[in-house]
Design a protein around this motif. Structure first.
Motif, PDB file in Angstrom:
ATOM      1  N   GLY A  67      53.698  67.986 -17.164  1.00  0.00           N
ATOM      2  CA  GLY A  67      54.803  67.745 -17.562  1.00  0.00           C
ATOM      3  C   GLY A  67      54.588  67.781 -19.325  1.00  0.00           C
ATOM      4  O   GLY A  67      55.787  68.544 -19.886  1.00  0.00           O
ATOM      5  N   LEU A  68      53.813  67.587 -19.876  1.00  0.00           N
ATOM      6  CA  LEU A  68      53.261  67.770 -21.291  1.00  0.00           C
ATOM      7  C   LEU A  68      53.274  69.085 -21.626  1.00  0.00           C
ATOM      8  O   LEU A  68      54.077  69.556 -22.917  1.00  0.00           O
ATOM      9  CB  LEU A  68      52.171  66.882 -21.768  1.00  0.00           C
ATOM     10  CG  LEU A  68      51.983  65.388 -21.934  1.00  0.00           C
ATOM     11  CD1 LEU A  68      51.055  64.856 -22.447  1.00  0.00           C
ATOM     12  CD2 LEU A  68      53.226  65.093 -22.709  1.00  0.00           C
ATOM     13  N   VAL A  69      52.711  69.963 -20.816  1.00  0.00           N
ATOM     14  CA  VAL A  69      52.706  71.445 -21.099  1.00  0.00           C
ATOM     15  C   VAL A  69      54.200  72.143 -21.024  1.00  0.00           C
ATOM     16  O   VAL A  69      54.717  72.855 -21.789  1.00  0.00           O
ATOM     17  CB  VAL A  69      51.670  72.088 -20.085  1.00  0.00           C
ATOM     18  CG1 VAL A  69      51.919  73.547 -20.295  1.00  0.00           C
ATOM     19  CG2 VAL A  69      50.496  71.555 -20.492  1.00  0.00           C
ATOM     20  N   GLU A  70      54.886  71.557 -19.918  1.00  0.00           N
ATOM     21  CA  GLU A  70      56.268  71.898 -19.743  1.00  0.00           C
ATOM     22  C   GLU A  70      57.006  71.614 -21.102  1.00  0.00           C
ATOM     23  O   GLU A  70      57.856  72.451 -21.429  1.00  0.00           O
ATOM     24  CB  GLU A  70      56.772  71.515 -18.598  1.00  0.00           C
ATOM     25  CG  GLU A  70      58.354  71.750 -18.313  1.00  0.00           C
ATOM     26  CD  GLU A  70      58.288  73.019 -17.880  1.00  0.00           C
ATOM     27  OE1 GLU A  70      59.564  73.771 -18.042  1.00  0.00           O
ATOM     28  OE2 GLU A  70      57.582  73.998 -17.684  1.00  0.00           O
ATOM     29  N   LEU A  71      57.031  70.466 -21.476  1.00  0.00           N
ATOM     30  CA  LEU A  71      57.494  69.929 -22.634  1.00  0.00           C
ATOM     31  C   LEU A  71      57.525  70.576 -23.758  1.00  0.00           C
ATOM     32  O   LEU A  71      58.239  71.280 -24.652  1.00  0.00           O
ATOM     33  CB  LEU A  71      57.544  68.543 -22.795  1.00  0.00           C
ATOM     34  CG  LEU A  71      58.135  67.719 -24.179  1.00  0.00           C
ATOM     35  CD1 LEU A  71      59.713  67.898 -23.968  1.00  0.00           C
ATOM     36  CD2 LEU A  71      57.764  66.302 -24.174  1.00  0.00           C
ATOM     37  N   ALA A  72      56.194  71.068 -24.071  1.00  0.00           N
ATOM     38  CA  ALA A  72      55.635  72.029 -25.089  1.00  0.00           C
ATOM     39  C   ALA A  72      56.108  73.555 -25.184  1.00  0.00           C
ATOM     40  O   ALA A  72      56.714  73.942 -26.096  1.00  0.00           O
ATOM     41  CB  ALA A  72      54.164  71.963 -25.455  1.00  0.00           C
ATOM     42  N   THR A  73      56.183  73.842 -23.935  1.00  0.00           N
ATOM     43  CA  THR A  73      56.651  75.299 -23.774  1.00  0.00           C
ATOM     44  C   THR A  73      58.203  75.635 -23.830  1.00  0.00           C
ATOM     45  O   THR A  73      58.622  76.735 -24.128  1.00  0.00           O
ATOM     46  CB  THR A  73      55.682  76.028 -22.568  1.00  0.00           C
ATOM     47  OG1 THR A  73      56.128  75.202 -21.233  1.00  0.00           O
ATOM     48  CG2 THR A  73      54.489  75.978 -22.614  1.00  0.00           C
ATOM     49  N   SER A  74      58.847  74.446 -23.196  1.00  0.00           N
ATOM     50  CA  SER A  74      60.052  74.654 -22.791  1.00  0.00           C
ATOM     51  C   SER A  74      60.888  74.543 -24.302  1.00  0.00           C
ATOM     52  O   SER A  74      62.247  74.640 -24.283  1.00  0.00           O
ATOM     53  CB  SER A  74      60.713  73.710 -22.013  1.00  0.00           C
ATOM     54  OG  SER A  74      60.475  72.291 -22.441  1.00  0.00           O
ATOM     55  N   GLN A  75      60.102  74.027 -25.534  1.00  0.00           N
ATOM     56  CA  GLN A  75      61.001  73.927 -26.706  1.00  0.00           C
ATOM     57  C   GLN A  75      61.494  75.226 -27.190  1.00  0.00           C
ATOM     58  O   GLN A  75      62.628  75.345 -28.004  1.00  0.00           O
ATOM     59  CB  GLN A  75      60.112  73.360 -27.767  1.00  0.00           C
ATOM     60  CG  GLN A  75      59.723  72.022 -27.404  1.00  0.00           C
ATOM     61  CD  GLN A  75      58.784  71.317 -28.364  1.00  0.00           C
ATOM     62  OE1 GLN A  75      59.349  70.673 -29.457  1.00  0.00           O
ATOM     63  NE2 GLN A  75      57.352  71.576 -28.415  1.00  0.00           N
ATOM     64  N   GLY A  76      60.914  76.257 -27.234  1.00  0.00           N
ATOM     65  CA  GLY A  76      61.168  77.602 -27.501  1.00  0.00           C
ATOM     66  C   GLY A  76      61.097  77.531 -29.142  1.00  0.00           C
ATOM     67  O   GLY A  76      60.132  77.123 -29.739  1.00  0.00           O
ATOM     68  N   TYR A  77      62.313  77.983 -29.517  1.00  0.00           N
ATOM     69  CA  TYR A  77      62.580  77.802 -30.993  1.00  0.00           C
ATOM     70  C   TYR A  77      63.196  76.461 -31.474  1.00  0.00           C
ATOM     71  O   TYR A  77      63.514  76.353 -32.879  1.00  0.00           O
ATOM     72  CB  TYR A  77      63.183  78.935 -31.578  1.00  0.00           C
ATOM     73  CG  TYR A  77      62.674  80.381 -31.414  1.00  0.00           C
ATOM     74  CD1 TYR A  77      61.541  80.665 -32.398  1.00  0.00           C
ATOM     75  CD2 TYR A  77      62.745  81.010 -30.377  1.00  0.00           C
ATOM     76  CE1 TYR A  77      60.932  81.871 -32.194  1.00  0.00           C
ATOM     77  CE2 TYR A  77      62.104  82.324 -30.251  1.00  0.00           C
ATOM     78  CZ  TYR A  77      61.173  82.786 -31.068  1.00  0.00           C
ATOM     79  OH  TYR A  77      60.590  83.696 -30.869  1.00  0.00           O
ATOM     80  N   LYS A  78      63.341  75.585 -30.516  1.00  0.00           N
ATOM     81  CA  LYS A  78      64.104  74.390 -30.973  1.00  0.00           C
ATOM     82  C   LYS A  78      63.359  73.348 -31.782  1.00  0.00           C
ATOM     83  O   LYS A  78      63.608  72.904 -32.766  1.00  0.00           O
ATOM     84  CB  LYS A  78      64.591  73.799 -29.971  1.00  0.00           C
ATOM     85  CG  LYS A  78      65.752  74.340 -28.984  1.00  0.00           C
ATOM     86  CD  LYS A  78      66.491  73.503 -28.005  1.00  0.00           C
ATOM     87  CE  LYS A  78      65.262  73.464 -26.877  1.00  0.00           C
ATOM     88  NZ  LYS A  78      65.760  72.924 -25.705  1.00  0.00           N
ATOM     89  N   GLY A  79      61.970  73.330 -31.627  1.00  0.00           N
ATOM     90  CA  GLY A  79      60.886  72.542 -32.060  1.00  0.00           C
ATOM     91  C   GLY A  79      61.051  71.119 -31.849  1.00  0.00           C
ATOM     92  O   GLY A  79      61.619  70.567 -33.020  1.00  0.00           O
ATOM     93  N   ASP A  80      61.120  70.449 -30.923  1.00  0.00           N
ATOM     94  CA  ASP A  80      61.383  69.275 -30.641  1.00  0.00           C
ATOM     95  C   ASP A  80      60.177  68.462 -30.654  1.00  0.00           C
ATOM     96  O   ASP A  80      59.585  67.821 -29.844  1.00  0.00           O
ATOM     97  CB  ASP A  80      62.163  68.675 -29.172  1.00  0.00           C
ATOM     98  CG  ASP A  80      62.476  67.373 -28.978  1.00  0.00           C
ATOM     99  OD1 ASP A  80      62.525  66.645 -30.013  1.00  0.00           O
ATOM    100  OD2 ASP A  80      62.795  66.954 -28.028  1.00  0.00           O
TER     101      ASP A  80
END
Length: 305
Positions: free
Chosen positions: A256-269
């Motif tokens: 989940g943490l990897v998914e959260l980091a990679t799903s940000q794209g250019y949003k940078g949450d």
């Protein structure tokens, strides 16, 4: 003529005792010990700073906005932004990942301690043909790189219809943690007094009752120690669930943490990412803080007979 007897002269007072100066060798040893003590404390302080500072910075960043994290990374947050935690918990599905991790790690930890303690007790207390061979097989399992077993393990799990299931991942975690558990607990069971087990057998207790009611409670420090180590390894496991658990609804926290980091794209949450990271760290820190004395007792009890 009468003479008077002169009183005897008072004995001279003993001179004040003179303190002996320590030998030069003792002085050198004392100074060396002080220097070594200062050096060791300095190393420990530096190590504590290197470990604690990133944790505190991650906690601080989880309560800041994305702009303040990038512009003033070392400044304290202007206010506590709890919406970062709620966003990571609900929108990033950290609640589902947290639930899956608790189920998988909790069940695998219980199974690992139960099977590992039973195997270690038999190997430590009973002599039978092949005892040492089985023991060295478990030790050999510790040295086997798990990355070499990923491909055959994937096909075995696929043939058994255990891919993308919680119970399949639980079985893999148990098999992954058993070698170290058996190795650790075998040495611990050998240090326990055999007179208590013999007394229980004389009172009519069976081997099963002797193990569960007598020997297992005596091995509580060792069980807690190896349980903490297995909990840390299974909680932070990433390689096994990535290969064997590709179903999104069964993902664990590391995925989940990897998914959260990679799903940000250019949003940078970044604030949500740090909030999820702190969520994943809290159970590990809490477990170690609660059981730190038992961990130290278990590690030292196996070395003193």
């Amino acid at each position: 003529m009468k003479t008077t007897d002169t009183p005897p002269a008072a004995p001279a007072a003993d001179p004040a005792p003179v303190a002996k100066e320590p030998a030069p060798a003792a002085k050198e040893k004392s100074s060396e010990g002080q220097v070594l003590n200062v050096f060791s404390h300095g190393v420990l302080i530096i190590w504590a700073i290197l470990v604690v500072l990133p944790l505190l910075w991650a906690v601080m960043a989880s309560f800041k906005t994305d702009d303040s994290i990038l512009s003033t990374p070392w400044a304290l947050p202007d206010k506590l932004h709890f919406e970062n935690w709620s966003r990571a918990w609900s929108q990033a599905h950290m609640s589902d990942y947290f639930f899956n991790t608790i189920v998988v790690v909790g069940c695998s930890l219980v199974g690992t301690l139960l099977l590992g303690s039973m195997a270690a007790y038999v190997l430590a207390r009973f002599d039978f043909p092949g005892n040492r061979f089985i023991y060295f097989l478990f030790i050999g399992g510790m040295s086997f790189p798990i990355i070499l077993a990923l491909v055959p393990l994937f096909f075995v799990m696929n043939n058994m219809a255990l891919l993308n299931t919680r119970h399949g991942l639980i079985m893999v975690y148990i098999a992954y943690s058993l070698p170290f558990t058996v190795f650790f607990l075998t040495s611990f069971f050998r240090t326990l007094p055999s007179s208590v087990a013999e007394a229980a057998m004389l009172d009519g207790a069976s081997h099963t009752r002797t193990f569960f009611q007598v020997m297992l409670p005596m091995a509580k420090p060792g069980l807690i120690s190896v349980g903490i180590f297995n909990f840390l390894g299974q909680w932070n496991q990433y390689m096994l669930p990535t290969v064997l658990n590709t179903e999104p609804k069964y993902r664990v926290l590391s995925q989940g943490l990897v998914e959260l980091a990679t799903s940000q794209g250019y949003k940078g949450d970044w604030s949500g990412l740090f909030a999820g990271l702190v969520m994943a760290m809290l159970p590990v820190l809490a477990a170690y803080i609660i059981f730190q004395r038992q961990v130290v007792a278990g590690l030292t009890a196996g070395a003193v007979k």
